[in-house]
Design a protein around this motif. Structure first.
Motif, mmCIF file in Angstrom:
data_model
loop_
_atom_site.group_PDB
_atom_site.id
_atom_site.type_symbol
_atom_site.label_atom_id
_atom_site.label_comp_id
_atom_site.label_asym_id
_atom_site.label_seq_id
_atom_site.Cartn_x
_atom_site.Cartn_y
_atom_site.Cartn_z
ATOM 1 N N GLY A 92 2.058 13.261 -9.885
ATOM 2 C CA GLY A 92 1.878 13.456 -8.450
ATOM 3 C C GLY A 92 0.616 12.808 -7.908
ATOM 4 N N ALA A 93 -0.470 12.859 -8.683
ATOM 5 C CA ALA A 93 -1.730 12.257 -8.236
ATOM 6 C C ALA A 93 -1.602 10.730 -8.200
ATOM 7 N N CYS A 94 -0.930 10.143 -9.194
ATOM 8 C CA CYS A 94 -0.678 8.692 -9.171
ATOM 9 C C CYS A 94 0.182 8.344 -7.965
ATOM 10 N N ARG A 95 1.153 9.183 -7.645
ATOM 11 C CA ARG A 95 2.043 8.965 -6.501
ATOM 12 C C ARG A 95 1.238 8.928 -5.200
ATOM 13 N N GLU A 96 0.302 9.862 -5.048
ATOM 14 C CA GLU A 96 -0.518 9.913 -3.836
ATOM 15 C C GLU A 96 -1.354 8.647 -3.677
ATOM 16 N N VAL A 97 -2.008 8.225 -4.750
ATOM 17 C CA VAL A 97 -2.839 7.017 -4.700
ATOM 18 C C VAL A 97 -1.970 5.795 -4.437
ATOM 19 N N ALA A 98 -0.814 5.714 -5.078
ATOM 20 C CA ALA A 98 0.095 4.583 -4.870
ATOM 21 C C ALA A 98 0.535 4.517 -3.407
ATOM 22 N N GLY A 99 0.746 5.669 -2.794
ATOM 23 C CA GLY A 99 1.126 5.702 -1.378
ATOM 24 C C GLY A 99 0.034 5.161 -0.478
ATOM 25 N N VAL A 100 -1.203 5.504 -0.780
ATOM 26 C CA VAL A 100 -2.338 4.997 -0.005
ATOM 27 C C VAL A 100 -2.445 3.479 -0.167
ATOM 28 N N ILE A 101 -2.333 3.008 -1.407
ATOM 29 C CA ILE A 101 -2.412 1.570 -1.675
ATOM 30 C C ILE A 101 -1.277 0.835 -0.973
ATOM 31 N N ALA A 102 -0.062 1.359 -1.084
ATOM 32 C CA ALA A 102 1.101 0.710 -0.458
ATOM 33 C C ALA A 102 0.937 0.631 1.056
ATOM 34 N N GLY A 103 0.345 1.668 1.646
ATOM 35 C CA GLY A 103 0.131 1.681 3.088
ATOM 36 C C GLY A 103 -0.859 0.636 3.563
ATOM 37 N N ARG A 104 -1.692 0.136 2.661
ATOM 38 C CA ARG A 104 -2.693 -0.871 3.024
ATOM 39 C C ARG A 104 -2.171 -2.303 2.909
ATOM 40 N N TRP A 105 -1.023 -2.488 2.266
ATOM 41 C CA TRP A 105 -0.465 -3.832 2.104
ATOM 42 C C TRP A 105 0.089 -4.312 3.434
ATOM 43 N N PRO A 106 -0.153 -5.578 3.785
ATOM 44 C CA PRO A 106 0.438 -6.131 5.016
ATOM 45 C C PRO A 106 1.972 -6.100 4.925
ATOM 46 N N GLN A 107 2.624 -5.935 6.049
ATOM 47 C CA GLN A 107 4.089 -5.873 6.087
ATOM 48 C C GLN A 107 4.727 -7.072 5.393
ATOM 49 N N ALA A 108 4.156 -8.255 5.557
ATOM 50 C CA ALA A 108 4.724 -9.471 4.962
ATOM 51 C C ALA A 108 4.699 -9.431 3.438
ATOM 52 N N MET A 109 3.859 -8.597 2.871
ATOM 53 C CA MET A 109 3.742 -8.513 1.414
ATOM 54 C C MET A 109 4.533 -7.345 0.839
ATOM 55 N N ARG A 110 5.355 -6.685 1.634
ATOM 56 C CA ARG A 110 6.087 -5.508 1.175
ATOM 57 C C ARG A 110 7.515 -5.787 0.748
ATOM 58 N N GLY A 111 7.997 -7.001 0.921
ATOM 59 C CA GLY A 111 9.373 -7.322 0.570
ATOM 60 C C GLY A 111 9.574 -7.441 -0.933
ATOM 61 N N GLU A 112 10.821 -7.435 -1.336
ATOM 62 C CA GLU A 112 11.180 -7.584 -2.752
ATOM 63 C C GLU A 112 10.624 -8.891 -3.295
ATOM 64 N N GLY A 113 9.927 -8.823 -4.385
ATOM 65 C CA GLY A 113 9.371 -10.006 -5.009
ATOM 66 C C GLY A 113 8.069 -10.500 -4.394
ATOM 67 N N ALA A 114 7.592 -9.846 -3.333
ATOM 68 C CA ALA A 114 6.359 -10.290 -2.673
ATOM 69 C C ALA A 114 5.117 -9.879 -3.447
ATOM 70 N N ARG A 115 5.194 -8.757 -4.143
ATOM 71 C CA ARG A 115 4.025 -8.261 -4.859
ATOM 72 C C ARG A 115 3.950 -8.849 -6.257
ATOM 73 N N VAL A 116 2.742 -9.071 -6.680
ATOM 74 C CA VAL A 116 2.491 -9.512 -8.046
ATOM 75 C C VAL A 116 1.429 -8.603 -8.638
ATOM 76 N N SER A 117 1.411 -8.483 -9.933
ATOM 77 C CA SER A 117 0.446 -7.625 -10.600
ATOM 78 C C SER A 117 -0.912 -8.304 -10.658
ATOM 79 N N VAL A 118 -1.897 -7.706 -10.034
ATOM 80 C CA VAL A 118 -3.257 -8.229 -10.093
ATOM 81 C C VAL A 118 -3.795 -8.043 -11.512
ATOM 82 N N ALA A 119 -3.463 -6.925 -12.144
ATOM 83 C CA ALA A 119 -3.959 -6.635 -13.484
ATOM 84 C C ALA A 119 -3.511 -7.696 -14.478
#
Length: 80
Positions: free
Chosen positions: A50-77
């Motif tokens: 649940g705590a990972c879910r909360e943080v992931a939600g905050v991070i996802a909310g900060r991504w620009p709309q153009a970067m939210r589509g399928e295949g738009a995200r890449v792993s920074v790590a």
């Protein structure tokens, strides 16, 4: 919203955790030698941390709309 699942000796197995960076999960658990699993971490899973879910939600909310589509995200790590 999805991420890579964290894998490490001693990491609690009752709830899958999302990998953050530098041997740390999104919820702050740090284990030396932590790595990415070949399986996705999916926040909608009933047993997802649940705590990972909360943080992931905050991070996802900060991504620009153009970067939210399928295949738009890449792993920074994976680039480090």
């Amino acid at each position: 919203m999805r991420g890579e699942r964290a894998v490490a000796d001693g990491l609690p197995t009752d709830a899958p955790h999302a990998f953050g960076v530098f041997d740390t999960t999104l919820c702050g658990i740090q284990k030396a030698g932590m790595s990415l699993s070949d399986r996705w971490w999916l926040p909608e899973r009933e047993n997802a941390c649940g705590a990972c879910r909360e943080v992931a939600g905050v991070i996802a909310g900060r991504w620009p709309q153009a970067m939210r589509g399928e295949g738009a995200r890449v792993s920074v790590a994976r680039r480090l």
